[in-house]
Write a protein that holds these residues in place. Structure first.
Motif, PDB file in Angstrom:
ATOM      1  N   GLN A   1      63.130  25.715  27.569  1.00  0.00           N
ATOM      2  CA  GLN A   1      63.069  25.852  26.108  1.00  0.00           C
ATOM      3  C   GLN A   1      62.117  26.977  25.714  1.00  0.00           C
ATOM      4  OE1 GLN A   1      61.912  21.772  25.401  1.00  0.00           O
ATOM      5  NE2 GLN A   1      63.868  21.317  24.403  1.00  0.00           N
ATOM      6  N   LEU A   2      60.993  27.074  26.410  1.00  0.00           N
ATOM      7  CA  LEU A   2      60.038  28.134  26.099  1.00  0.00           C
ATOM      8  C   LEU A   2      60.603  29.511  26.435  1.00  0.00           C
ATOM      9  CD1 LEU A   2      56.724  26.485  27.308  1.00  0.00           C
ATOM     10  CD2 LEU A   2      57.374  27.002  24.951  1.00  0.00           C
ATOM     11  N   ALA A   3      61.474  29.573  27.437  1.00  0.00           N
ATOM     12  CA  ALA A   3      62.036  30.856  27.879  1.00  0.00           C
ATOM     13  C   ALA A   3      63.134  31.367  26.958  1.00  0.00           C
ATOM     14  CB  ALA A   3      62.584  30.711  29.296  1.00  0.00           C
ATOM     15  N   GLU A   4      63.776  30.483  26.190  1.00  0.00           N
ATOM     16  CA  GLU A   4      64.954  30.853  25.389  1.00  0.00           C
ATOM     17  C   GLU A   4      64.793  32.120  24.549  1.00  0.00           C
ATOM     18  OE1 GLU A   4      66.132  27.423  23.150  1.00  0.00           O
ATOM     19  OE2 GLU A   4      66.877  26.384  24.929  1.00  0.00           O
ATOM     20  N   PRO A   5      63.716  32.263  23.769  1.00  0.00           N
ATOM     21  CA  PRO A   5      63.657  33.443  22.892  1.00  0.00           C
ATOM     22  C   PRO A   5      63.258  34.746  23.593  1.00  0.00           C
ATOM     23  CG  PRO A   5      61.732  32.052  22.530  1.00  0.00           C
ATOM     24  CD  PRO A   5      62.620  31.338  23.504  1.00  0.00           C
ATOM     25  N   PHE A   6      62.980  34.708  24.876  1.00  0.00           N
ATOM     26  CA  PHE A   6      62.472  35.889  25.568  1.00  0.00           C
ATOM     27  C   PHE A   6      63.526  36.516  26.469  1.00  0.00           C
ATOM     28  CE2 PHE A   6      58.813  33.103  24.853  1.00  0.00           C
ATOM     29  CZ  PHE A   6      58.059  33.946  24.045  1.00  0.00           C
ATOM     30  N   ALA A   7      63.479  37.835  26.530  1.00  0.00           N
ATOM     31  CA  ALA A   7      64.359  38.568  27.446  1.00  0.00           C
ATOM     32  C   ALA A   7      63.598  38.800  28.750  1.00  0.00           C
ATOM     33  CB  ALA A   7      64.776  39.889  26.815  1.00  0.00           C
ATOM     34  N   MET A   8      63.271  37.681  29.415  1.00  0.00           N
ATOM     35  CA  MET A   8      62.584  37.787  30.707  1.00  0.00           C
ATOM     36  C   MET A   8      63.106  36.689  31.619  1.00  0.00           C
ATOM     37  SD  MET A   8      58.684  36.324  30.114  1.00  0.00           S
ATOM     38  CE  MET A   8      58.327  37.113  28.566  1.00  0.00           C
ATOM     39  N   SER A   9      62.881  36.884  32.893  1.00  0.00           N
ATOM     40  CA  SER A   9      63.352  35.905  33.873  1.00  0.00           C
ATOM     41  C   SER A   9      62.535  34.619  33.762  1.00  0.00           C
ATOM     42  CB  SER A   9      63.215  36.480  35.284  1.00  0.00           C
ATOM     43  OG  SER A   9      61.840  36.645  35.600  1.00  0.00           O
ATOM     44  N   LEU A  10      63.103  33.527  34.261  1.00  0.00           N
ATOM     45  CA  LEU A  10      62.385  32.254  34.284  1.00  0.00           C
ATOM     46  C   LEU A  10      61.095  32.366  35.107  1.00  0.00           C
ATOM     47  CD1 LEU A  10      62.921  29.628  32.867  1.00  0.00           C
ATOM     48  CD2 LEU A  10      64.073  28.796  34.903  1.00  0.00           C
ATOM     49  N   PRO A  11      61.110  33.052  36.274  1.00  0.00           N
ATOM     50  CA  PRO A  11      59.854  33.231  37.001  1.00  0.00           C
ATOM     51  C   PRO A  11      58.805  34.000  36.180  1.00  0.00           C
ATOM     52  CG  PRO A  11      61.680  33.632  38.476  1.00  0.00           C
ATOM     53  CD  PRO A  11      62.256  33.491  37.080  1.00  0.00           C
ATOM     54  N   GLY A  12      59.244  34.923  35.351  1.00  0.00           N
ATOM     55  CA  GLY A  12      58.315  35.651  34.484  1.00  0.00           C
ATOM     56  C   GLY A  12      57.661  34.725  33.471  1.00  0.00           C
ATOM     57  N   VAL A  13      58.459  33.829  32.890  1.00  0.00           N
ATOM     58  CA  VAL A  13      57.926  32.846  31.941  1.00  0.00           C
ATOM     59  C   VAL A  13      56.928  31.934  32.652  1.00  0.00           C
ATOM     60  CG1 VAL A  13      58.524  30.870  30.469  1.00  0.00           C
ATOM     61  CG2 VAL A  13      59.936  32.938  30.433  1.00  0.00           C
ATOM     62  N   VAL A  14      57.278  31.511  33.863  1.00  0.00           N
ATOM     63  CA  VAL A  14      56.394  30.635  34.637  1.00  0.00           C
ATOM     64  C   VAL A  14      55.060  31.338  34.912  1.00  0.00           C
ATOM     65  CG1 VAL A  14      56.111  29.478  36.866  1.00  0.00           C
ATOM     66  CG2 VAL A  14      58.262  29.258  35.614  1.00  0.00           C
ATOM     67  N   GLN A  15      55.101  32.638  35.184  1.00  0.00           N
ATOM     68  CA  GLN A  15      53.859  33.386  35.411  1.00  0.00           C
ATOM     69  C   GLN A  15      52.992  33.387  34.153  1.00  0.00           C
ATOM     70  OE1 GLN A  15      55.404  37.161  36.976  1.00  0.00           O
ATOM     71  NE2 GLN A  15      54.163  36.768  38.808  1.00  0.00           N
ATOM     72  N   HIS A  16      53.613  33.608  33.007  1.00  0.00           N
ATOM     73  CA  HIS A  16      52.864  33.577  31.741  1.00  0.00           C
ATOM     74  C   HIS A  16      52.253  32.189  31.517  1.00  0.00           C
ATOM     75  CE1 HIS A  16      53.527  37.529  30.055  1.00  0.00           C
ATOM     76  NE2 HIS A  16      54.825  37.447  30.293  1.00  0.00           N
ATOM     77  N   LEU A  17      53.022  31.162  31.799  1.00  0.00           N
ATOM     78  CA  LEU A  17      52.507  29.802  31.618  1.00  0.00           C
ATOM     79  C   LEU A  17      51.362  29.512  32.580  1.00  0.00           C
ATOM     80  CD1 LEU A  17      55.879  27.934  31.031  1.00  0.00           C
ATOM     81  CD2 LEU A  17      54.074  28.380  29.342  1.00  0.00           C
ATOM     82  N   ALA A  18      51.413  30.087  33.771  1.00  0.00           N
ATOM     83  CA  ALA A  18      50.325  29.902  34.742  1.00  0.00           C
ATOM     84  C   ALA A  18      49.022  30.510  34.215  1.00  0.00           C
ATOM     85  CB  ALA A  18      50.704  30.516  36.085  1.00  0.00           C
ATOM     86  N   VAL A  19      49.119  31.640  33.535  1.00  0.00           N
ATOM     87  CA  VAL A  19      47.932  32.271  32.943  1.00  0.00           C
ATOM     88  C   VAL A  19      47.360  31.368  31.849  1.00  0.00           C
ATOM     89  CG1 VAL A  19      47.107  34.248  31.590  1.00  0.00           C
ATOM     90  CG2 VAL A  19      48.662  34.613  33.517  1.00  0.00           C
ATOM     91  N   LEU A  20      48.242  30.833  30.995  1.00  0.00           N
ATOM     92  CA  LEU A  20      47.792  29.925  29.929  1.00  0.00           C
ATOM     93  C   LEU A  20      47.176  28.657  30.509  1.00  0.00           C
ATOM     94  CD1 LEU A  20      50.809  30.322  27.473  1.00  0.00           C
ATOM     95  CD2 LEU A  20      48.454  31.093  27.073  1.00  0.00           C
ATOM     96  N   GLU A  21      47.753  28.169  31.592  1.00  0.00           N
ATOM     97  CA  GLU A  21      47.235  26.945  32.222  1.00  0.00           C
ATOM     98  C   GLU A  21      45.882  27.213  32.892  1.00  0.00           C
ATOM     99  OE1 GLU A  21      49.018  23.008  34.400  1.00  0.00           O
ATOM    100  OE2 GLU A  21      50.264  24.806  34.304  1.00  0.00           O
ATOM    101  N   ALA A  22      45.734  28.351  33.539  1.00  0.00           N
ATOM    102  CA  ALA A  22      44.461  28.696  34.183  1.00  0.00           C
ATOM    103  C   ALA A  22      43.340  28.839  33.154  1.00  0.00           C
ATOM    104  CB  ALA A  22      44.609  29.984  34.983  1.00  0.00           C
ATOM    105  N   ALA A  23      43.699  29.252  31.935  1.00  0.00           N
ATOM    106  CA  ALA A  23      42.713  29.400  30.865  1.00  0.00           C
ATOM    107  C   ALA A  23      42.414  28.071  30.176  1.00  0.00           C
ATOM    108  CB  ALA A  23      43.209  30.417  29.841  1.00  0.00           C
ATOM    109  N   GLY A  24      43.154  27.022  30.544  1.00  0.00           N
ATOM    110  CA  GLY A  24      42.917  25.710  29.940  1.00  0.00           C
ATOM    111  C   GLY A  24      43.552  25.532  28.578  1.00  0.00           C
ATOM    112  N   ILE A  25      44.520  26.385  28.242  1.00  0.00           N
ATOM    113  CA  ILE A  25      45.176  26.310  26.935  1.00  0.00           C
ATOM    114  C   ILE A  25      46.352  25.349  26.964  1.00  0.00           C
ATOM    115  CG2 ILE A  25      46.431  27.659  25.195  1.00  0.00           C
ATOM    116  CD1 ILE A  25      44.720  30.080  26.104  1.00  0.00           C
ATOM    117  N   VAL A  26      47.083  25.318  28.074  1.00  0.00           N
ATOM    118  CA  VAL A  26      48.224  24.417  28.218  1.00  0.00           C
ATOM    119  C   VAL A  26      48.093  23.633  29.518  1.00  0.00           C
ATOM    120  CG1 VAL A  26      49.772  25.987  26.945  1.00  0.00           C
ATOM    121  CG2 VAL A  26      49.760  26.023  29.451  1.00  0.00           C
ATOM    122  N   SER A  27      48.823  22.545  29.569  1.00  0.00           N
ATOM    123  CA  SER A  27      48.977  21.792  30.820  1.00  0.00           C
ATOM    124  C   SER A  27      50.459  21.492  30.971  1.00  0.00           C
ATOM    125  CB  SER A  27      48.149  20.507  30.796  1.00  0.00           C
ATOM    126  OG  SER A  27      48.633  19.632  29.805  1.00  0.00           O
TER     127      SER A  27
END
Length: 108
Positions: A33-59
């Protein structure tokens, strides 16, 4: 604290990650669902989410094959607190300036 602040601002420095955070304000979402509006691969979205998770913003948690992501309560707290500390002195100076610039009261 400074490290976490640097990580939070670093994570929020990317427009795609900010858009994901904005989407998560409405509630948890799957990675797909988070990937839907973006023109990027699913692994790319996962990388972005990993950055947010490492910063403690998302889990996230995985149920079966679906990974669900949600905001961490208070995850943006370090950035909010830092911005608040920067605003208060400036606002106080502006308040003092407005007192000097205000027209005198009519004493009649």
């Amino acid at each position: 604290m400074l490290n976490n602040l640097d990580e939070v601002f670093g994570a929020l420095s990317d427009a795609s990650r900010r858009a994901m955070v904005e989407r998560l304000v409405r509630g948890p979402a799957s990675v797909s669902q988070l990937a839907e509006p973006f023109a990027m691969s699913l692994p790319g979205v996962v990388q972005h989410l990993a950055v947010l998770e490492a910063a403690g913003i998302v889990s996230s948690h995985k149920t079966g094959r679906v990974r669900t992501v949600q905001l961490v309560p208070g995850g943006l707290g370090p950035a909010t607190a830092w911005i608040g500390r920067q605003r208060l002195p400036a606002e106080a100076r502006l308040d003092r300036l407005s007192v000097h610039l205000s027209p005198p009261e009519d004493l009649s």
